[in-house]
Design an enzyme around this catalytic site. Structure first.
Site, PDB file in Angstrom:
ATOM      1  N   SER A 698       0.800  -1.153   0.105  1.00 49.70           N
ATOM      2  CA  SER A 698       0.063   0.136  -0.076  1.00 49.70           C
ATOM      3  C   SER A 698       0.798   1.159  -0.082  1.00 49.70           C
ATOM      4  O   SER A 698       0.533   2.398   0.546  1.00 49.70           O
ATOM      5  CB  SER A 698      -1.085  -0.043   1.203  1.00 49.70           C
ATOM      6  OG  SER A 698      -2.070  -0.950   1.063  1.00 49.70           O
ATOM      7  N   GLY A 866      -4.981  -0.406  -0.193  1.00 48.97           N
ATOM      8  CA  GLY A 866      -5.187  -1.668  -0.438  1.00 48.97           C
ATOM      9  C   GLY A 866      -5.019  -2.518   0.583  1.00 48.97           C
ATOM     10  O   GLY A 866      -5.729  -3.851   0.500  1.00 48.97           O
ATOM     11  N   GLU A 867      -4.242  -2.653   1.432  1.00 50.35           N
ATOM     12  CA  GLU A 867      -3.925  -3.890   2.280  1.00 50.35           C
ATOM     13  C   GLU A 867      -4.959  -3.954   3.529  1.00 50.35           C
ATOM     14  O   GLU A 867      -5.240  -4.939   3.862  1.00 50.35           O
ATOM     15  CB  GLU A 867      -2.512  -3.659   2.980  1.00 50.35           C
ATOM     16  CG  GLU A 867      -1.560  -4.601   2.466  1.00 50.35           C
ATOM     17  CD  GLU A 867      -1.087  -4.292   0.931  1.00 50.35           C
ATOM     18  OE1 GLU A 867      -0.552  -5.260   0.479  1.00 50.35           O
ATOM     19  OE2 GLU A 867      -1.155  -3.299   0.588  1.00 50.35           O
ATOM     20  N   ILE A 868      -5.302  -2.768   4.109  1.00 49.37           N
ATOM     21  CA  ILE A 868      -6.020  -2.761   5.252  1.00 49.37           C
ATOM     22  C   ILE A 868      -7.414  -3.475   5.037  1.00 49.37           C
ATOM     23  O   ILE A 868      -7.716  -4.131   6.237  1.00 49.37           O
ATOM     24  CB  ILE A 868      -6.366  -1.316   5.764  1.00 49.37           C
ATOM     25  CG1 ILE A 868      -6.915  -1.532   7.119  1.00 49.37           C
ATOM     26  CG2 ILE A 868      -7.195  -0.627   4.909  1.00 49.37           C
ATOM     27  CD1 ILE A 868      -5.894  -2.042   8.103  1.00 49.37           C
TER      28      ILE A 868
END
Length: 906
Positions: A698, A866-868
């Site tokens: 991210s 994007g990751e969370i």
């Protein structure tokens, strides 16, 4: 061969085709209508959907002998065009339905078939239709696709106009923080985006098609490789083996941690001495057609001496296990975490101690588009490789020494990409097509089938984790002890970095003053470990978030209130000892609390003897960036028509790098008064744009966003006159001023020490997740009936894009929690076999709420995104299962048989 007369998009066509050819092959290769995509090629994904004689069919599973003469066929090209969009296509744009866009034509064709037969569907009708026709999406979480379908139906019924669907730029002209559609949206909804396989169809006539000779065992010594029979086959140009590779024949993992016991040169381009995992590439057959290449590949004779196969970390760690890479121990990296005081006295004196052992699975990425790429030598003699790479400059440096090519003699280009979710952070076929192009002197093309996608691309590394928590009687956390083991498969690339994530994220989100722990990376013979959305976060936060619920139960506290008591506030520090950059978690928990209380009451009221319902909660945290002083570079240039071009390698998994770039640049260039269409994008070609770094962790919105902002600000400064107005291109040129400016940003962060202490990221992301689940008592099957997320990712660049990330990430979290796995190589080699979550596995009741806390170091206050959404939806689901029926699942996925066994054990 047979002759077929068909009517395609209203045009009569007479075709001579093979009777066993599929309709999708004929549409794409014979008629060059490449809007129809082929994903799984087994009828499991719906990307290839067309309408035949009024019915939606999956063209990849339909042989031409079964296509009736005179069949009326409609493809995406027959529904709308870029300058004449159909209402379905406009609705898809308005709702952000096209993320990567690979499944989009199939969905739009499917919706056309639905609305032709049912002009007033309910939301459940739409979901039933997509389920019936196996329309699969890995990006969106489906909700927005249903939203788009409902609005398209309104337009077709005359209840809404196309103009009402279209985005309107606000009066102030600002698109930052709006729902402005991504620049690639029109091409994606009309099927005119050329993905890798579409470009492959259109390659020059001299292009060779490649097929791989792959290992069908997981560990073996190679005794001999005989290519003579294959090379004698008509149509075969060459069979490339390790002997044809001029360089080191290795892909370097770019080891940067001095405590790593390996050197990073452990992954062969083509296996020479050993096979290290099932699917390893041994040879590449280059032939005139793909059919010939695949047939010839079967004729290559590889003599092997079977070696012990270590298919899990415990097996590879056994005392009698041989070294998989001779000279490097199977446990090749160790990471400690030591924060605060020694934990032993704390645990001895604590009022309450809880502990548990947990396992997160080898989750497959399951993109709809299989891996694909091609290579050639350009007119300057440079080796050009086009692929799905999300780390163009990174991959260039990883593969150039292995191929024997100087980095300056290579060009890496990212094709429009049908989702990667991280697996393309590793080079997969880049070195293979590079080797084949160099060995043959001709352009080469390689496209994986879905079996190869599953067996020869990386997966999420499984992790075994033990956690202990100590608390006082009021629930205040006092200390944590951890131990974690990462099964990273046979190749070391980024395995050390992944293991460090355990030190950074086990227990993240909470003020834990004392931590002690140790993790390790283990080499095994199962699938190599590749980056997957969340990269270490889902593995680290699953155990600590489930254990927080166990602690709450032991204390007699509500799980949300225990979290509220312990989340970061002023004075708290992360597991690495870093001060969080913002303290929004209390506000986020307050925001979800009313929904949580209502959901608990509803679950209690709706539970029956047959179906038990429950609610689970979890907190997620993830850093935006690569560890330490990560950096990124972007150029901005003034054009002759006074527009601006941004040159960037902000790679696109499908997450919306084009919109990320445009939104950031437009905001930075506001003083110039440019409209969005006056900002041009030149993206993802190492010969044209500087090194922005890989699209992973991210990092892009923060790192590349700041570099974009800096480049634009330098351009503005260069254009500025003494009176505050701005020079035109002609004036700049007349004064001999620079027209192109180089922006760079380096994160104000530090690497962690040997005890995991430091300031690895300047920006973090925070999420609170709530899952509403139902458990069928007779079968153990769990259904997720609702998902809610509160997200703080800083100021939002574009809500349309970010919504897609949040909903899509939660859908992948449902798969991680309940179904997805790549453990059994044969069983899990298809989409369905690997547990792909279709629309009926993902609830329509999903909601995302934002808390926009500006980040001091993010561009215009933004953090990553994007990751969370995949960091902690799965523990929320697992906690919901326990709340529903009293079964605590500690090993993912929570398959029905596991839940049922827990119920029976009770």
């Amino acid at each position: 061969m047979i002759n077929k007369e068909i009517v395609i998009n209203g045009i009569n066509r007479s075709l001579v085709v093979g009777s066993e050819d599929t309709l999708s092959t004929v549409i794409r290769n014979n008629l060059m209508l490449t809007g129809t995509k082929v994903g799984c090629n087994t009828g499991q994904c719906g990307a290839c959907s067309v309408i035949m004689n009024g019915k939606v069919v999956r063209s990849c599973a339909l042989k031409m002998r079964r296509v009736p003469d005179g069949a009326q066929i409609t493809t995406i090209e027959g529904i709308g065009t870029p300058d004449n969009l159909h209402p379905i296509q406009m609705a898809w744009i308005a709702h952000g339905g096209a993320q990567c866009g690979f499944c989009t034509p199939g969905f739009i064709v499917s919706v056309k078939g639905l609305l032709d037969t049912n002009p007033s569907p309910t939301r459940e009708d739409v979901r039933d239709w997509f389920s019936k026709h196996s329309n699969a999406c890995r990006c969106t979480g489906y909700k927005h696709l249903v939203d788009a379908t409902m609005d398209a139906a309104k337009v077709l019924r005359g209840e809404m106009s196309m103009d009402e669907l279209a985005f309107k730029i606000p009066e102030d002209g600002r698109i930052w923080g709006t729902r402005y559609p991504r620049p690639s949206a029109i091409a994606k909804v009309t099927g005119t985006t050329d993905f890798g396989a579409d470009l492959g169809v259109k390659m020059p006539e001299e292009t060779l098609k490649c097929a791989l000779v792959q290992a069908e065992v997981s560990h073996a010594k190679i005794l001999s490789i005989d290519v003579s029979e294959a090379e004698a086959m008509a149509g075969v140009t060459k069979v490339v083996t390790h002997k044809d590779i001029k360089g080191k024949n290795r892909i370097t993992g770019l080891i940067t941690f001095p405590t790593n016991k390996g050197d990073g040169w452990d992954r062969p381009i083509l296996c020479d001495e050993k096979v290290f995992q099932y699917g390893d590439a041994i040879a590449i057959v280059c032939a005139e057609t793909e059919k010939i290449a695949r047939e010839a590949a079967k004729l290559v004779k590889v003599e092997l001496e079977q070696l012990p196969e270590y298919m899990s970390a415990p097996a590879a760690m056994a005392e009698d296990a041989m070294e998989i890479h001779p000279g490097t121990p199977n446990v090749y990296f160790t990471q400690k975490v030591a924060k605060g005081e020694d934990t032993a006295p704390i645990f001895d004196a604590a009022d309450v101690v809880v502990e548990g052992d947990y396992f997160t699975s080898r989750q497959p990425h399951l993109p709809i588009e299989p891996d694909v790429g091609f290579a050639y030598q350009n007119d300057e003699g440079k080796l050009c490789i086009h692929s799905k790479s999300i780390g163009l400059h990174l991959h260039l440096y990883m593969i150039a020494p292995g191929l024997g090519v100087e980095p300056e003699d290579m060009v890496m280009v990212q094709n429009p990409t049908g989702g990667t979710f991280g697996y393309k952070f590793s080079p997969t076929m880049e070195a293979l097509v590079g080797a084949a192009a160099l060995a043959t002197g001709r352009p080469v093309y390689l496209g994986y089938d879905y079996y190869q996608q599953q067996t020869y691309t990386g997966k999420r590394s499984p992790q075994f984790t033990s956690v202990r928590l100590a608390a006082d009687k009021d629930g205040k956390l006092l200390g944590m002890e951890t131990d974690w083991t990462v099964d990273h498969g046979p190749y070391s690339e980024f395995g050390d970095l992944l293991t460090i994530r355990g030190a950074q994220y086990i227990g993240a989100g909470y003020d834990i003053p004392a931590i002690r722990g140790e993790g390790r990376t283990v080499c095994t013979n199962h699938a190599w470990g590749a980056a997957f959305r969340g990269y270490g976060g889902p593995e680290a936060e699953f155990p600590s978030e489930v254990l927080m619920d166990e602690l709450a139960e032991k204390l007699g506290m509500d799980p949300l209130e225990l979290r509220y008591k312990n989340v970061y506030r002023k004075g708290s520090t992360t597991p690495t000892g870093q001060d969080p950059e913002v303290y929004s978690l209390p506000e986020m928990l307050d925001k979800i609390r009313p929904k949580y209380e209502a959901a608990k009451k509803k679950a209690a009221a709706d539970s029956t003897d047959e179906v038990k319902r429950g609610v689970g909660i979890a907190v997620g945290v993830y850093g935006a960036g690569l560890d330490g002083p990560d950096s990124s570079e972007v150029d901005a240039a003034l054009n002759a028509d006074d527009t601006v071009t941004i040159f960037t390698c902000w790679e696109d998994h499908g997450q919306g790098a084009d919109m990320g770039t445009l939104g950031t640049a437009h905001e930075a260039l506001r003083p110039l008064g440019l409209s969005p269409d006056q900002i041009k994008l030149v993206m993802n070609d190492t010969s044209k744009a500087p090194n922005a770094g890989p699209a992973g962790g991210s990092r892009s919105q923060v790192m590349t966003g700041q570099a974009t902002k800096n480049a634009c600000e330098l351009l503005i400064e260069g254009m500025k006159k003494a009176d505050g107005s701005f020079r035109t291109y002609a004036e700049m040129e007349a004064e001999g001023l620079d027209l192109r400016y180089h922006g760079k940003f380096t994160a104000p962060a530090t690497d962690c020490d040997e005890n995991g202490q430091g300031k690895p990221f300047c920006c973090y992301m925070y999420g609170v997740f709530m899952a509403e689940v139902a458990v069928d008592i007779a079968t153990g099957k769990t259904s997720v009936e609702g998902m809610t997320m509160v997200a703080d990712i800083g100021k939002v660049n574009n809500f349309l894009i970010v919504d897609g990330q949040m909903y899509g990430g939660m859908a992948q979290g449902i798969g991680l929690a309940l179904s997805e796995n790549y453990e059994d190589i044969k069983k899990h080699s298809t989409m369905r076999g690997a547990g792909f979550p279709y629309i009926k596995q993902v609830p329509d009741d999903m909601e995302v709420m934002y808390v926009e806390t500006p980040r001091p170091d993010g561009p215009f206050g933004a953090s990553g995104a994007g990751e969370i959404p995949l960091c902690a939806p799965h523990p929320a689901i697992i906690n919901g299962i326990y709340n529903a029926c009293g079964v605590r699942i500690k090993e993912l996925p929570a398959l029905p048989e596991k839940v049922l066994a827990g119920l029976q054990a009770k």
